[in-house]
Enzyme design. Structure first.
Site, mmCIF file in Angstrom:
data_model
loop_
_atom_site.group_PDB
_atom_site.id
_atom_site.type_symbol
_atom_site.label_atom_id
_atom_site.label_comp_id
_atom_site.label_asym_id
_atom_site.label_seq_id
_atom_site.Cartn_x
_atom_site.Cartn_y
_atom_site.Cartn_z
ATOM 1 N N PHE A 128 37.029 32.399 40.241
ATOM 2 C CA PHE A 128 36.541 33.430 41.039
ATOM 3 C C PHE A 128 35.021 32.888 41.410
ATOM 4 O O PHE A 128 34.151 32.761 40.625
ATOM 5 C CB PHE A 128 36.401 34.728 40.631
ATOM 6 C CG PHE A 128 36.450 35.916 41.590
ATOM 7 C CD1 PHE A 128 37.326 36.188 42.424
ATOM 8 C CD2 PHE A 128 35.303 36.416 41.743
ATOM 9 C CE1 PHE A 128 37.058 37.280 43.378
ATOM 10 C CE2 PHE A 128 34.782 37.499 42.671
ATOM 11 C CZ PHE A 128 35.807 37.938 43.389
ATOM 12 N N ASP A 198 37.337 36.708 31.746
ATOM 13 C CA ASP A 198 37.566 37.613 32.686
ATOM 14 C C ASP A 198 38.913 38.101 32.802
ATOM 15 O O ASP A 198 39.602 37.423 33.458
ATOM 16 C CB ASP A 198 36.866 36.959 33.813
ATOM 17 C CG ASP A 198 36.700 37.993 35.166
ATOM 18 O OD1 ASP A 198 37.261 38.968 35.098
ATOM 19 O OD2 ASP A 198 35.743 37.778 36.128
ATOM 20 N N TYR A 223 37.921 48.460 39.660
ATOM 21 C CA TYR A 223 38.314 48.786 40.960
ATOM 22 C C TYR A 223 39.828 48.299 41.304
ATOM 23 O O TYR A 223 40.327 48.545 42.447
ATOM 24 C CB TYR A 223 37.290 48.859 42.051
ATOM 25 C CG TYR A 223 36.563 47.393 42.232
ATOM 26 C CD1 TYR A 223 37.315 46.337 42.780
ATOM 27 C CD2 TYR A 223 35.326 47.192 41.791
ATOM 28 C CE1 TYR A 223 36.736 45.288 43.001
ATOM 29 C CE2 TYR A 223 34.706 46.112 41.787
ATOM 30 C CZ TYR A 223 35.446 45.077 42.384
ATOM 31 O OH TYR A 223 34.773 43.872 42.438
ATOM 32 N N LYS A 224 40.261 47.614 40.617
ATOM 33 C CA LYS A 224 41.530 46.727 40.890
ATOM 34 C C LYS A 224 42.675 47.721 40.563
ATOM 35 O O LYS A 224 42.969 48.757 40.959
ATOM 36 C CB LYS A 224 41.562 45.386 40.485
ATOM 37 C CG LYS A 224 40.312 44.743 41.265
ATOM 38 C CD LYS A 224 40.235 43.183 40.884
ATOM 39 C CE LYS A 224 39.048 42.489 41.667
ATOM 40 N NZ LYS A 224 38.756 41.208 41.122
ATOM 41 N N ARG A 370 48.224 36.759 50.025
ATOM 42 C CA ARG A 370 48.365 37.249 48.673
ATOM 43 C C ARG A 370 48.687 38.949 48.769
ATOM 44 O O ARG A 370 48.441 39.515 49.347
ATOM 45 C CB ARG A 370 47.016 37.024 48.116
ATOM 46 C CG ARG A 370 46.816 37.671 46.462
ATOM 47 C CD ARG A 370 45.461 37.263 45.962
ATOM 48 N NE ARG A 370 44.527 38.277 46.659
ATOM 49 C CZ ARG A 370 43.499 38.678 45.981
ATOM 50 N NH1 ARG A 370 42.940 38.009 44.812
ATOM 51 N NH2 ARG A 370 42.725 39.791 46.340
HETATM 52 C C1 LIG Z 1 37.266 40.761 41.269
HETATM 53 C C2 LIG Z 1 36.690 40.094 40.613
HETATM 54 C C3 LIG Z 1 35.412 40.039 40.109
HETATM 55 C C4 LIG Z 1 34.400 41.338 40.860
HETATM 56 O O1 LIG Z 1 33.183 40.990 40.213
HETATM 57 P P1 LIG Z 1 32.118 42.165 40.922
HETATM 58 O O2 LIG Z 1 30.801 41.842 40.282
HETATM 59 O O3 LIG Z 1 32.747 43.574 40.734
HETATM 60 O O4 LIG Z 1 32.112 42.072 42.393
HETATM 61 C C5 LIG Z 1 34.709 39.124 39.437
HETATM 62 N N1 LIG Z 1 35.671 38.294 38.678
HETATM 63 C C6 LIG Z 1 36.739 37.856 39.239
HETATM 64 C C7 LIG Z 1 37.613 36.935 38.520
HETATM 65 C C8 LIG Z 1 37.632 39.052 39.775
HETATM 66 O O5 LIG Z 1 38.847 38.769 40.296
#
Ligand SMILES: *Cc1c(COP(=O)(O)O)cnc(C)c1O
Length: 411
Positions: A128, A198, A223-224, A370
């Site tokens: 990511f 993560d 938030y997911k 997705r």
């Molecule tokens: C959604 C997501 C993030 C989000 O990071 P934010 O700091 O909340 O914007 C980070 N890493 C991964 C792998 C994600 O899927």
């Protein structure tokens, strides 16, 4: 479960599921099939009332007294302990704070400083973006530190005497493949490195056992799958045996051993609370707590089993109706998360056309369609209808309408 053979069968199977009652616990718009809960979870109905109470009574009427009365001050640890239960962690090893990006920063710096002489952050390309960017930023800040990326399958052999920390996203945000946490964490430990996971696409999506699987550190998103609301605070985990060895590079007063002693010198709090920085965003944190509370009510095994059923049905119907659009997510349930991804060169326009008809998934550059499979509020009938919709859009060429090629800022 075998995959239903008709829409009617899917409807009957949905009604019989122990998860069925949970769908009514969300405020979802009529006529929408929401397959993007892996990007922004849906709104739990109880969060509406809960947030109204936080704003109007706790804040409006009780004012500053709520820090004690409503235990606002304890929220990072309290909500952290609830999330710990979802990721197989000791309740005292998780806190809620900041964003995933900021938590990654804090833990990466902490890991590097705890491993003097080791200079390498090992990760995979295509991780990511924020994870890679934060790692690059940390490397630019700390003398001698470098970021090395190796393909997912080569990570374990690549861990060496230089490696300070192995930082991986457990379930890949795009194609959905899952790393073997146990094996990689053990390989890191054997080589003297720390592991940092993560869990943004894992928590609430698949079983996670941080303590059992030997992870040293983790971060994850609120938030997911946890339905905490847009920009909900994130969480972080530090294994109990590692906590005393690491300190946060953001030495804020909320991570102090005695914040309300108001002393000049910084003394880190014992335990994971040392990774708190400043005053938490209370309204957002309590909205997250509401989402987590709802999640914790649901029968966990049934939830993950149903996620797998949704996937199998999606994959089977796509293979039957749209064999030219390949699935890029591993078919083995133990080797993936709870979203399904397909590859098509016109994925962007196709997804806009699908969304226009009320099936909300998302597009990930450059060519991925997705769909998030969130069993708390998505059923087999939704999947059935979504694939029908996609098949119709492909058969009629509806996606070729030029308005579906206009890109917004957020995809
Ligand atoms: C959604 C997501 C993030 C989000 O990071 P934010 O700091 O909340 O914007 C980070 N890493 C991964 C792998 C994600 O899927």
């Amino acid at each position: 479960m075998s995959v239903p053979a008709s829409l009617d069968e899917a409807i009957v199977a949905d009604a019989a599921s122990p998860l069925h009652p949970y769908r009514a616990r969300f405020d979802l718009p009529e006529g929408v099939i929401y397959l993007d809960g892996n990007s922004l979870g849906a709104l739990p109905s109880q969060t509406v009332a809960q947030t109204a109470d936080v704003v109007t009574r706790q804040w409006g009427q009780r004012l500053i007294r709520s820090w004690n009365e409503a235990d606002w001050i304890g929220a990072p640890q309290r909500v952290g302990a609830k999330i710990a239960d979802l990721v197989g962690a000791d309740p005292r090893s998780v806190i809620v704070a900041d964003s995933t990006s900021v938590n990654l920063f804090k833990l990466l710096v902490a890991a590097l400083r705890a491993q003097p002489g080791r200079t390498e952050i090992l990760t995979e390309p295509g991780n990511f973006p924020t994870d890679l960017h934060v790692a690059e930023g940390v490397a630019a800040m700390l003398p001698g530190v470098t970021v090395r990326t190796v393909d997912a399958g080569a990570v374990m052999e690549a861990i060496g005497p230089e490696t300070a920390v192995v930082m991986l996203t457990h379930v890949h945000y795009k194609h959905g493949a899952r790393h073997d946490m146990l094996a990689v964490s053990a390989a890191a430990r054997a080589a003297g490195a720390l592991s940092l996971w993560d869990l943004s696409h894992s928590v609430g999506a698949v079983p996670v056992a941080l303590d059992r699987d030997g992870a040293d550190m983790a971060v994850g998103c609120g938030y997911k799958y946890l339905n905490g609301g847009p920009g909900a605070p994130a969480f972080l985990y530090v294994r109990d045996t590692v906590q005393a060895r690491v300190t946060s590079p953001i030495a804020g007063w909320m991570g102090h051993a005695e914040p309300f002693a108001f002393g000049d010198g910084y003394v880190p709090a014992p335990g994971v609370a040392r990774f708190l920085a400043g005053t938490p965003s209370v309204i957002a944190m309590l909205a997250l707590e509401s989402g987590v509370d709802l999640f914790r009510e649901a029968p966990r095994d049934a939830l993950f089993a149903r996620g797998a059923d949704l996937f199998d049905l999606f994959a089977a119907r796509m293979a039957a109706l749209l064999p030219a659009i390949p699935c890029v997510t591993p078919s083995d349930a133990a080797a993936r998360g709870s979203h399904i991804a397909f590859r098509h060169p016109d994925a962007f326009a196709i997804m806009q056309a699908v969304i226009d008809r009320g099936v909300i998934g998302d597009y990930r550059a450059p060519d991925i369609l997705r769909f998030g499979l969130t069993p708390l509020y998505v059923g087999l009938a939704d999947v059935w209808r979504a694939v029908d919709m996609l098949a119709d859009i492909m058969a009629t060429g509806a996606w070729r309408d030029p308005r579906f090629s206009v890109r917004g800022l957020v995809t």
